[in-house]
Design a protein around this motif. Structure first.
Motif, short mmCIF file in Angstrom:
data_model
loop_
_atom_site.label_atom_id
_atom_site.label_comp_id
_atom_site.label_asym_id
_atom_site.label_seq_id
_atom_site.Cartn_x
_atom_site.Cartn_y
_atom_site.Cartn_z
N VAL A 102 0.84 -1.20 0.00
CA VAL A 102 0.00 0.00 0.00
C VAL A 102 0.88 1.25 0.00
O VAL A 102 1.48 1.59 1.02
CB VAL A 102 -0.94 0.01 1.24
CG1 VAL A 102 -1.77 1.29 1.29
CG2 VAL A 102 -1.83 -1.21 1.25
N PRO A 103 0.97 1.93 -1.14
CA PRO A 103 1.79 3.14 -1.18
C PRO A 103 1.15 4.30 -0.43
O PRO A 103 -0.08 4.35 -0.28
CB PRO A 103 1.87 3.46 -2.68
CG PRO A 103 0.72 2.76 -3.31
CD PRO A 103 0.35 1.61 -2.43
N GLU A 104 1.99 5.22 0.07
CA GLU A 104 1.48 6.40 0.79
C GLU A 104 1.34 7.53 -0.21
O GLU A 104 2.32 8.09 -0.67
CB GLU A 104 2.44 6.77 1.93
CG GLU A 104 1.88 7.86 2.79
CD GLU A 104 2.58 7.94 4.17
OE1 GLU A 104 3.12 6.92 4.63
OE2 GLU A 104 2.57 9.02 4.77
N ARG A 105 0.09 7.84 -0.56
CA ARG A 105 -0.18 8.88 -1.56
C ARG A 105 0.13 10.27 -1.01
O ARG A 105 -0.13 10.50 0.18
CB ARG A 105 -1.68 8.83 -1.89
CG ARG A 105 -1.96 8.60 -3.37
CD ARG A 105 -3.43 8.81 -3.62
NE ARG A 105 -4.22 7.62 -3.43
CZ ARG A 105 -5.55 7.62 -3.26
NH1 ARG A 105 -6.22 8.75 -3.21
NH2 ARG A 105 -6.20 6.51 -3.14
N PRO A 106 0.68 11.18 -1.82
CA PRO A 106 0.91 12.53 -1.31
C PRO A 106 -0.40 13.22 -0.93
O PRO A 106 -1.42 13.01 -1.59
CB PRO A 106 1.60 13.26 -2.48
CG PRO A 106 1.51 12.36 -3.65
CD PRO A 106 1.09 11.01 -3.21
N MET A 107 -0.38 14.01 0.13
CA MET A 107 -1.60 14.67 0.61
C MET A 107 -1.99 15.81 -0.32
O MET A 107 -1.14 16.58 -0.76
CB MET A 107 -1.34 15.21 2.03
CG MET A 107 -2.52 15.82 2.74
SD MET A 107 -3.98 14.77 2.83
CE MET A 107 -3.34 13.31 3.63
N GLU A 108 -3.29 15.90 -0.61
CA GLU A 108 -3.78 16.98 -1.48
C GLU A 108 -3.78 18.32 -0.73
O GLU A 108 -3.75 18.34 0.51
CB GLU A 108 -5.21 16.65 -1.94
CG GLU A 108 -6.20 16.71 -0.80
CD GLU A 108 -7.56 16.10 -1.15
OE1 GLU A 108 -7.62 14.88 -1.33
OE2 GLU A 108 -8.54 16.86 -1.19
N ASP A 109 -3.85 19.40 -1.49
CA ASP A 109 -3.96 20.73 -0.89
C ASP A 109 -5.40 20.88 -0.38
O ASP A 109 -6.36 20.64 -1.13
CB ASP A 109 -3.65 21.77 -1.97
CG ASP A 109 -3.80 23.18 -1.44
OD1 ASP A 109 -3.86 23.35 -0.21
OD2 ASP A 109 -3.88 24.11 -2.27
#
Ligand code: FE2
Ligand code: FE2
Length: 306
Positions: A102-109
């Motif tokens: 499970v990759p850690e997706r970058p957080m959206e603005d």
């Protein structure tokens, strides 16, 4: 108790604070999994989405807490933010322990309008939880994972139930504080936010479809738990589980009512459809979602008339 009064605010905030459970995700009794159970856990397609959603929830609630002036509401919101962050940590611990990919997706603005973000998130949680209640019951009955593992998720479900009860009361309190006009448009406001939550869910399902080689995302999730998935039974489970879980909260607090009412109406229509199809077998062909059986305890309409 008058909705929007200080007494109301104190009641929903105090109830939220008092029902807090202390635990550390790292020291929970995570079971050792047999190869078949480990395989099932690893094949769940939505861990990435769940992990991201919990991290995003923690960020939204923490950012919104900063903007709140009322110290009583602020304290409860801060606790909710910590719980959401702990949910993300719990998922992270599970990912590491069981070697999930499970990759850690970058957080959206999160954007400048954090109040609207928080409301979107709150109504989204109401929708996710209502469907999650039914899904969890199916997983529990099918013993999709060992009970010790499902028990850990039971704690998480309880916390999500607390969150939505808190949110619905906060929303009603905030609207009532704004005056009679806000109060009178409240059901429309709820409908608008639920429609937005549904649109987001549809977007998610589409993304999931692409990830799952064109298979339906939601159906893939559910059929993993139970073969012969039946929509009416799923909706009945959502409805019954929602009522059961909501019954442990103080009676004076508001509960989310929009989705349970919608589900009750849909179930009534589905039952009527199923009964009519049994009475007139040549006129109405049952769709797969109807199931074709009479509701428990229902008298057969023809025999009842004799
Ligand atoms: Fe959460
Ligand atoms: Fe939550």
């Amino acid at each position: 108790m008058k909705i929007g009064s200080q007494e109301h605010r104190d009641a929903f905030c105090a109830h939220f604070m008092q029902t807090y459970i202390e635990y550390d995700p790292k020291t929970l009794p995570w079971p050792e999994l047999q190869p078949a159970a480990l395989d099932r856990l690893q094949s769940v397609p939505f861990w990435e989405e769940v992990f991201y959603t919990e991290r995003r929830a923690g960020a939204i609630v923490a950012a919104f807490t900063e903007t709140v002036g009322d110290p009583v509401v602020k304290e409860a919101l801060a606790l909710q933010g910590e719980e959401e962050t702990r949910h993300a940590n719990l998922i992270r611990v599970m990912i590491d322990k069981y070697g999930l990919d499970v990759p850690e997706r970058p957080m959206e603005d999160l954007g400048p309008d954090i109040a609207t973000r928080f409301k979107d998130f709150g109504f989204g949680e109401c929708l996710d939880s209502f469907l999650g209640f039914g899904l969890f019951k199916i997983a529990w009955q099918a013993e999709f994972l060992p009970r010790e593992m499902l028990q850990i998720f039971e704690t998480l479900m309880f916390e999500e139930t607390r969150h939505i009860v808190f949110f619905i009361n906060w929303m009603a309190y905030t609207e009532a504080q704004r005056g009679w006009l806000a109060r009178s448009v409240s059901p429309l406001t709820s409908l608008r936010y639920y429609l937005r939550a549904l649109r987001r869910m549809a977007g998610l399902a589409n993304r999931g479809k692409q990830l799952n080689d064109g298979k339906n995302f939601a159906a893939t999730q559910v059929s993993m738990f139970l073969d012969g998935f039946n929509f009416r039974r799923f909706l009945e489970d959502c409805y019954a589980e929602n009522a059961r879980r909501m019954s442990v909260f103080e009676p004076e607090l508001l509960r989310p009512s929009f989705l349970p009412q919608l589900a009750a109406g849909a179930l009534k229509a589905l039952r009527l459809w199923a009964v009519r199809a049994q009475v007139e077998p040549n006129t109405v062909a049952l769709p797969p979602i109807g199931g074709g059986r009479l509701p428990e305890g229902a008298a057969h309409p023809v025999r009842a008339e004799q």
